[in-house]
Scaffold this motif. Structure first.
Motif, PDB file in Angstrom:
ATOM      1  N   LEU A 198       0.831  -1.211   0.000  1.00 58.21           N
ATOM      2  CA  LEU A 198       0.000   0.000   0.000  1.00 58.21           C
ATOM      3  C   LEU A 198       0.866   1.261   0.000  1.00 58.21           C
ATOM      4  CD1 LEU A 198      -3.021  -0.583   2.402  1.00 58.21           C
ATOM      5  CD2 LEU A 198      -3.117   0.291   0.066  1.00 58.21           C
ATOM      6  N   LYS A 199       1.918   1.243   0.794  1.00 56.32           N
ATOM      7  CA  LYS A 199       2.817   2.394   0.855  1.00 56.32           C
ATOM      8  C   LYS A 199       3.497   2.620  -0.494  1.00 56.32           C
ATOM      9  CE  LYS A 199       6.860   4.190   3.296  1.00 56.32           C
ATOM     10  NZ  LYS A 199       7.922   3.893   4.302  1.00 56.32           N
ATOM     11  N   ALA A 200       3.920   1.545  -1.114  1.00 56.81           N
ATOM     12  CA  ALA A 200       4.577   1.661  -2.418  1.00 56.81           C
ATOM     13  C   ALA A 200       3.601   2.188  -3.472  1.00 56.81           C
ATOM     14  CB  ALA A 200       5.141   0.311  -2.838  1.00 56.81           C
ATOM     15  N   ILE A 201       2.361   1.742  -3.414  1.00 55.14           N
ATOM     16  CA  ILE A 201       1.351   2.238  -4.355  1.00 55.14           C
ATOM     17  C   ILE A 201       1.138   3.736  -4.158  1.00 55.14           C
ATOM     18  CG2 ILE A 201      -1.127   2.199  -4.855  1.00 55.14           C
ATOM     19  CD1 ILE A 201      -1.019  -0.844  -4.450  1.00 55.14           C
ATOM     20  N   ALA A 202       1.086   4.169  -2.902  1.00 54.29           N
ATOM     21  CA  ALA A 202       0.898   5.593  -2.613  1.00 54.29           C
ATOM     22  C   ALA A 202       2.053   6.423  -3.139  1.00 54.29           C
ATOM     23  CB  ALA A 202       0.739   5.800  -1.112  1.00 54.29           C
ATOM     24  N   GLU A 203       3.246   5.823  -3.188  1.00 58.43           N
ATOM     25  CA  GLU A 203       4.442   6.526  -3.680  1.00 58.43           C
ATOM     26  C   GLU A 203       4.672   6.281  -5.166  1.00 58.43           C
ATOM     27  OE1 GLU A 203       7.457   5.036  -1.120  1.00 58.43           O
ATOM     28  OE2 GLU A 203       6.808   6.249   0.621  1.00 58.43           O
ATOM     29  N   ASP A 204       3.683   5.628  -5.810  1.00 64.76           N
ATOM     30  CA  ASP A 204       3.747   5.338  -7.247  1.00 64.76           C
ATOM     31  C   ASP A 204       4.963   4.490  -7.611  1.00 64.76           C
ATOM     32  OD1 ASP A 204       2.645   5.412  -9.782  1.00 64.76           O
ATOM     33  OD2 ASP A 204       3.727   7.229 -10.383  1.00 64.76           O
ATOM     34  N   LYS A 205       5.273   3.519  -6.741  1.00 70.71           N
ATOM     35  CA  LYS A 205       6.375   2.585  -6.989  1.00 70.71           C
ATOM     36  C   LYS A 205       5.767   1.212  -7.262  1.00 70.71           C
ATOM     37  CE  LYS A 205       9.502   5.169  -3.947  1.00 70.71           C
ATOM     38  NZ  LYS A 205      10.330   5.124  -2.697  1.00 70.71           N
ATOM     39  N   ARG A 206       5.329   1.030  -8.493  1.00 71.11           N
ATOM     40  CA  ARG A 206       4.558  -0.161  -8.829  1.00 71.11           C
ATOM     41  C   ARG A 206       5.379  -1.437  -8.681  1.00 71.11           C
ATOM     42  NH1 ARG A 206       2.648  -2.754 -13.494  1.00 71.11           N
ATOM     43  NH2 ARG A 206       4.049  -1.489 -14.780  1.00 71.11           N
ATOM     44  N   ASP A 207       6.643  -1.410  -9.049  1.00 71.28           N
ATOM     45  CA  ASP A 207       7.478  -2.606  -8.940  1.00 71.28           C
ATOM     46  C   ASP A 207       7.655  -3.024  -7.469  1.00 71.28           C
ATOM     47  OD1 ASP A 207       7.714  -2.710 -11.662  1.00 71.28           O
ATOM     48  OD2 ASP A 207       9.691  -1.743 -11.722  1.00 71.28           O
ATOM     49  N   GLU A 208       7.886  -2.026  -6.604  1.00 69.82           N
ATOM     50  CA  GLU A 208       8.031  -2.342  -5.185  1.00 69.82           C
ATOM     51  C   GLU A 208       6.733  -2.900  -4.609  1.00 69.82           C
ATOM     52  OE1 GLU A 208       9.608   0.700  -2.721  1.00 69.82           O
ATOM     53  OE2 GLU A 208      11.316   1.144  -4.049  1.00 69.82           O
ATOM     54  N   ALA A 209       5.628  -2.332  -5.068  1.00 63.51           N
ATOM     55  CA  ALA A 209       4.332  -2.823  -4.610  1.00 63.51           C
ATOM     56  C   ALA A 209       4.113  -4.260  -5.031  1.00 63.51           C
ATOM     57  CB  ALA A 209       3.213  -1.935  -5.161  1.00 63.51           C
ATOM     58  N   ALA A 210       4.475  -4.575  -6.279  1.00 66.18           N
ATOM     59  CA  ALA A 210       4.314  -5.935  -6.783  1.00 66.18           C
ATOM     60  C   ALA A 210       5.182  -6.911  -5.995  1.00 66.18           C
ATOM     61  CB  ALA A 210       4.664  -5.980  -8.273  1.00 66.18           C
ATOM     62  N   ALA A 211       6.398  -6.486  -5.657  1.00 65.37           N
ATOM     63  CA  ALA A 211       7.298  -7.355  -4.894  1.00 65.37           C
ATOM     64  C   ALA A 211       6.748  -7.602  -3.491  1.00 65.37           C
ATOM     65  CB  ALA A 211       8.690  -6.718  -4.828  1.00 65.37           C
ATOM     66  N   ALA A 212       6.229  -6.561  -2.867  1.00 69.60           N
ATOM     67  CA  ALA A 212       5.647  -6.716  -1.530  1.00 69.60           C
ATOM     68  C   ALA A 212       4.429  -7.635  -1.568  1.00 69.60           C
ATOM     69  CB  ALA A 212       5.266  -5.351  -0.966  1.00 69.60           C
ATOM     70  N   LEU A 213       3.618  -7.499  -2.604  1.00 73.45           N
ATOM     71  CA  LEU A 213       2.452  -8.371  -2.756  1.00 73.45           C
ATOM     72  C   LEU A 213       2.870  -9.820  -2.948  1.00 73.45           C
ATOM     73  CD1 LEU A 213      -0.235  -6.552  -4.931  1.00 73.45           C
ATOM     74  CD2 LEU A 213      -0.477  -7.475  -2.645  1.00 73.45           C
ATOM     75  N   GLU A 214       3.937 -10.008  -3.677  1.00 71.16           N
ATOM     76  CA  GLU A 214       4.425 -11.377  -3.888  1.00 71.16           C
ATOM     77  C   GLU A 214       4.880 -11.994  -2.569  1.00 71.16           C
ATOM     78  OE1 GLU A 214       7.777 -13.755  -6.587  1.00 71.16           O
ATOM     79  OE2 GLU A 214       7.337 -11.640  -6.971  1.00 71.16           O
ATOM     80  N   ARG A 215       5.556 -11.201  -1.755  1.00 71.49           N
ATOM     81  CA  ARG A 215       5.994 -11.703  -0.451  1.00 71.49           C
ATOM     82  C   ARG A 215       4.793 -11.989   0.448  1.00 71.49           C
ATOM     83  NH1 ARG A 215       9.860  -7.555  -1.312  1.00 71.49           N
ATOM     84  NH2 ARG A 215       8.734  -6.131   0.092  1.00 71.49           N
ATOM     85  N   ALA A 216       3.820 -11.094   0.422  1.00 73.07           N
ATOM     86  CA  ALA A 216       2.618 -11.316   1.219  1.00 73.07           C
ATOM     87  C   ALA A 216       1.899 -12.582   0.801  1.00 73.07           C
ATOM     88  CB  ALA A 216       1.677 -10.113   1.094  1.00 73.07           C
ATOM     89  N   THR A 217       1.809 -12.793  -0.509  1.00 80.38           N
ATOM     90  CA  THR A 217       1.155 -13.996  -1.030  1.00 80.38           C
ATOM     91  C   THR A 217       1.904 -15.250  -0.597  1.00 80.38           C
ATOM     92  OG1 THR A 217       0.332 -12.754  -2.941  1.00 80.38           O
ATOM     93  CG2 THR A 217       0.374 -15.161  -3.124  1.00 80.38           C
ATOM     94  N   GLY A 218       3.225 -15.161  -0.581  1.00 76.80           N
ATOM     95  CA  GLY A 218       4.017 -16.299  -0.131  1.00 76.80           C
ATOM     96  C   GLY A 218       3.760 -16.638   1.323  1.00 76.80           C
ATOM     97  N   LYS A 219       3.658 -15.613   2.162  1.00 75.30           N
ATOM     98  CA  LYS A 219       3.357 -15.851   3.575  1.00 75.30           C
ATOM     99  C   LYS A 219       1.977 -16.480   3.751  1.00 75.30           C
ATOM    100  CE  LYS A 219       7.175 -14.053   5.179  1.00 75.30           C
ATOM    101  NZ  LYS A 219       8.198 -14.926   5.816  1.00 75.30           N
TER     102      LYS A 219
END
Length: 327
Positions: A99-120
């Motif tokens: 969410l923080k990455a999306i707010a900062e318009d960092k789509r790649d970072e957001a995607a990476a964080a989502l991938e980690r969340a999905t893994g957990k």
């Protein structure tokens, strides 16, 4: 249609008192500990903000009862902490990072964080195939604002009932808060039935460069954490303490023991009128057991086994109430 003004005026004084009474919603840290949360400050932002309730004010709890109340609070906290899941906490953290990455318009970072969340979450699903809810945060609060007087409790209950009947729910909520005397354990849970799908949908939206929609989806997922409360009624804690003290005095001070049993009886009546399983027939059984002991004390009979029976019964009753979930 009933005149709702009469309901409002009937609880006006009570409402004013509860403005102060709200301050008696004591965080556990005021008893020497903290409101238990295993999340770091950045992680806690992902959860509903429950830290803003007032903390200062007059306690209803008698000074002599505070050590026993603190003991119960610590026990509730320790039991709750054992249920928290590190993988679930990490999934919430990574969702917040996305969410923080999306707010900062960092789509790649957001995607990476989502991938980690999905893994957990995948680990959680594999480890807990039959579980629907995984605990991620714990709070233990002492809330003790209910009157000592039984008649005062009944008046507040009547005011709350009238407010509900008039569909004046804001007034009803204030009134009902005034019937609270408990140690409340609140646990926030990650719902395995819906959270993984929400992460997947957010990832799909992000891939389609629909960052705003992805952010809304993630915030919605965080807002759907399931709250489960368990409460330990303080009047029953007080009744147990009075019964134990009465047992200790049964031989050397029978009059004192009877006074303590009267205190226990009063506290059980408070618990009943405050709505802690108020219609449970166990209250009548407990009162009967105490009456039997009082009769034995008056006749100077040995009440050892009667006290043991009473203590076992009230302990089982307290345990049943403390383990009951409120959602």
């Amino acid at each position: 249609m009933k005149d709702t003004r009469s309901t409002s005026s009937s609880v006006l004084a009570m409402s004013l008192a509860l403005c102060m009474g709200l301050a008696s919603c004591e965080r556990a840290r005021e008893h020497g500990g903290t409101s238990a949360s295993l999340l770091a400050p950045s992680e806690a932002q992902a959860l509903p903000d429950t830290k803003k309730q007032p903390k200062e004010g007059e306690r209803q709890t008698k000074p002599e009862m505070r050590p026993e109340v603190e003991k119960q609070r610590k026990e509730a906290e320790q039991q709750g902490e054992k249920t928290l899941d590190k993988e679930a906490i990490a999934a919430i953290t990574e969702t917040r990072n996305a969410l923080k990455a999306i707010a900062e318009d960092k789509r790649d970072e957001a995607a990476a964080a989502l991938e980690r969340a999905t893994g957990k979450v995948s680990i959680l699903l594999a480890r807990n195939p039959a579980a629907a809810l995984i605990p991620v945060q714990l709070e233990v609060d002492i809330i003790d604002v209910a009157p000592v007087d039984i008649q005062a409790i009944k008046e507040i209950a009547k005011a709350a009932a009238r407010a509900v009947e008039d569909k004046n729910y804001p007034v009803a909520r204030v009134a009902l808060f005034g019937l609270t005397s408990e140690i409340r354990t609140r646990v926030y849970n990650l719902p395995l039935a819906t959270y993984p799908a929400a992460l997947g949908e957010a990832a799909r939206l992000l891939e389609q460069k629909k960052t705003k929609e992805a952010g809304v989806m993630l915030q919605t997922a965080l807002n759907t954490l399931v709250v489960i409360d368990r409460v330990r009624p303080l009047p029953i804690v007080a009744a147990q303490a009075a019964i134990s003290e009465a047992q200790a005095l049964r031989e050397k001070d029978r009059d004192g023991a009877q006074r303590l049993l009267a205190t226990a009886r009063h506290e059980l009546e408070r618990a009943k009128e405050l709505g802690y399983a108020g219609n449970d027939p166990e209250y009548a059984a407990l009162h009967k057991d105490m009456a039997d002991i009082e009769a034995q004390l008056k006749k100077k009979e040995d009440a050892t086994s009667a006290f043991a029976k009473l203590k076992d019964r009230i302990a089982a009753f307290f345990k049943r109430q403390s383990e009951s979930e409120r959602r």
